[in-house]
Design a protein around this motif. Structure first.
Motif, PDB file in Angstrom:
ATOM      1  N   ALA A   1     -44.174  18.795  18.677  1.00  0.00           N
ATOM      2  CA  ALA A   1     -44.029  19.044  20.109  1.00  0.00           C
ATOM      3  C   ALA A   1     -42.766  19.851  20.401  1.00  0.00           C
ATOM      4  N   GLU A   2     -41.679  19.495  19.753  1.00  0.00           N
ATOM      5  CA  GLU A   2     -40.421  20.213  19.984  1.00  0.00           C
ATOM      6  C   GLU A   2     -40.513  21.642  19.473  1.00  0.00           C
ATOM      7  N   GLN A   3     -41.188  21.834  18.354  1.00  0.00           N
ATOM      8  CA  GLN A   3     -41.365  23.187  17.831  1.00  0.00           C
ATOM      9  C   GLN A   3     -42.233  24.038  18.755  1.00  0.00           C
ATOM     10  N   ALA A   4     -43.100  23.380  19.516  1.00  0.00           N
ATOM     11  CA  ALA A   4     -43.953  24.092  20.474  1.00  0.00           C
ATOM     12  C   ALA A   4     -43.211  24.426  21.764  1.00  0.00           C
ATOM     13  N   GLY A   5     -41.951  24.004  21.864  1.00  0.00           N
ATOM     14  CA  GLY A   5     -41.143  24.363  23.019  1.00  0.00           C
ATOM     15  C   GLY A   5     -40.972  23.279  24.063  1.00  0.00           C
ATOM     16  N   PHE A   6     -41.465  22.079  23.811  1.00  0.00           N
ATOM     17  CA  PHE A   6     -41.320  21.002  24.794  1.00  0.00           C
ATOM     18  C   PHE A   6     -39.926  20.374  24.701  1.00  0.00           C
ATOM     19  N   ARG A   7     -39.301  20.214  25.847  1.00  0.00           N
ATOM     20  CA  ARG A   7     -38.015  19.511  25.919  1.00  0.00           C
ATOM     21  C   ARG A   7     -38.312  18.090  26.404  1.00  0.00           C
ATOM     22  N   LEU A   8     -38.212  17.146  25.512  1.00  0.00           N
ATOM     23  CA  LEU A   8     -38.674  15.784  25.779  1.00  0.00           C
ATOM     24  C   LEU A   8     -37.564  14.916  26.357  1.00  0.00           C
ATOM     25  N   ASP A   9     -37.896  14.230  27.437  1.00  0.00           N
ATOM     26  CA  ASP A   9     -36.958  13.275  28.028  1.00  0.00           C
ATOM     27  C   ASP A   9     -37.144  11.879  27.453  1.00  0.00           C
ATOM     28  N   ALA A  10     -38.349  11.601  26.964  1.00  0.00           N
ATOM     29  CA  ALA A  10     -38.626  10.281  26.383  1.00  0.00           C
ATOM     30  C   ALA A  10     -39.796  10.408  25.421  1.00  0.00           C
TER      31      ALA A  10
END
Length: 231
Positions: free
Chosen positions: A23-32
């Motif tokens: 998910a992070e590699q796909a560009g998502f900045r995760l809050d939780a």
């Protein structure tokens, strides 16, 4: 507005961390990140899972729910379609890492909404069909093994842990230790700990087939392994 990743694994062949990394590699900045470990997507509805329940409590209008694919929400057609539509009604956007699909309530056009709902239904049905196909393939493989082994008793897949490890996990869990702590102490995978925790009698029965010299009683009686002999 928060971006929340929901991850789920049901077998030792999958990892939770991979889903976060993807998910992070796909560009998502995760809050939780909410993770359900060792949980079936077929038999356990999202609301029945520990972190799934938290997900329903946490999501608010304007939030984004990220999943690797819709099968992480579940592999039951009714549960998955109801879940996604419930989140859309709340004003939550559901996004998949694979294929970059977006499901939300932004459109007011009935034709576009119909296409969106049809895609949700198709993906949910595909997730359930894949689960059912895998189960049938496993049954066929077992039947073939039984047929080709003749009079030899088919023992199924060998457990990934020994009777001594089973006993150690059982004792630590009975002392109130969490799955993470038990995994750290024993060096065993969390998925394995969950299998023992969720189905101790079934896991003991599987061990008994491979370790006939080991003695197991019911979980409630806190059995002791009298003797261990590797198969």
């Amino acid at each position: 507005m928060a971006t929340i990743l929901y991850a789920r694994v049901s077998t030792a062949d999958q990892t939770l961390e991979h889903q976060r990394t993807h998910a992070e590699q796909a560009g998502f900045r995760l809050d939780a990140v909410l993770k359900d470990d060792g949980v079936s997507g077929v038999s356990k509805a999202l609301r029945e899972r520990p972190e799934g329940r938290r997900l329903f409590d946490m999501l608010r209008a304007g939030d984004t729910l990220v999943v690797r694919w819709v099968d992480r929400l579940g592999r039951n057609y009714g549960d998955v379609t109801d879940t996604i539509r419930e989140f859309i009604r709340r004003g939550v956007t559901v996004r998949t890492v694979i294929n970059g699909l977006v499901f939300d309530g932004a459109t007011k056009d009935p034709m576009q909404a119909a296409v969106r709902d049809a895609l949700i239904a198709f993906m949910a049905a595909t997730a359930q069909a894949q689960a059912e196909a895998t189960k049938e393939a496993q049954k066929a493989g077992i039947a073939h093994a039984k047929a080709t082994q003749g009079d030899r008793k088919y023992r199924g897949r060998k457990p990934t842990f020994t009777p001594a490890e089973f006993t150690a996990v059982r004792d630590l869990l009975s002392q109130g230790q969490g799955v993470g702590a038990v995994a750290k102490t024993t060096g065993m995978k969390r998925q394995t700990i969950y299998r023992i925790q969720n189905d101790p009698d079934g896991q003991a029965a599987a061990l008994a087939v491979w370790y006939p010299s080991a003695t197991f009683q019911s979980w409630a009686n806190r059995p002791t392994v009298l003797h261990e002999q590797r198969a």
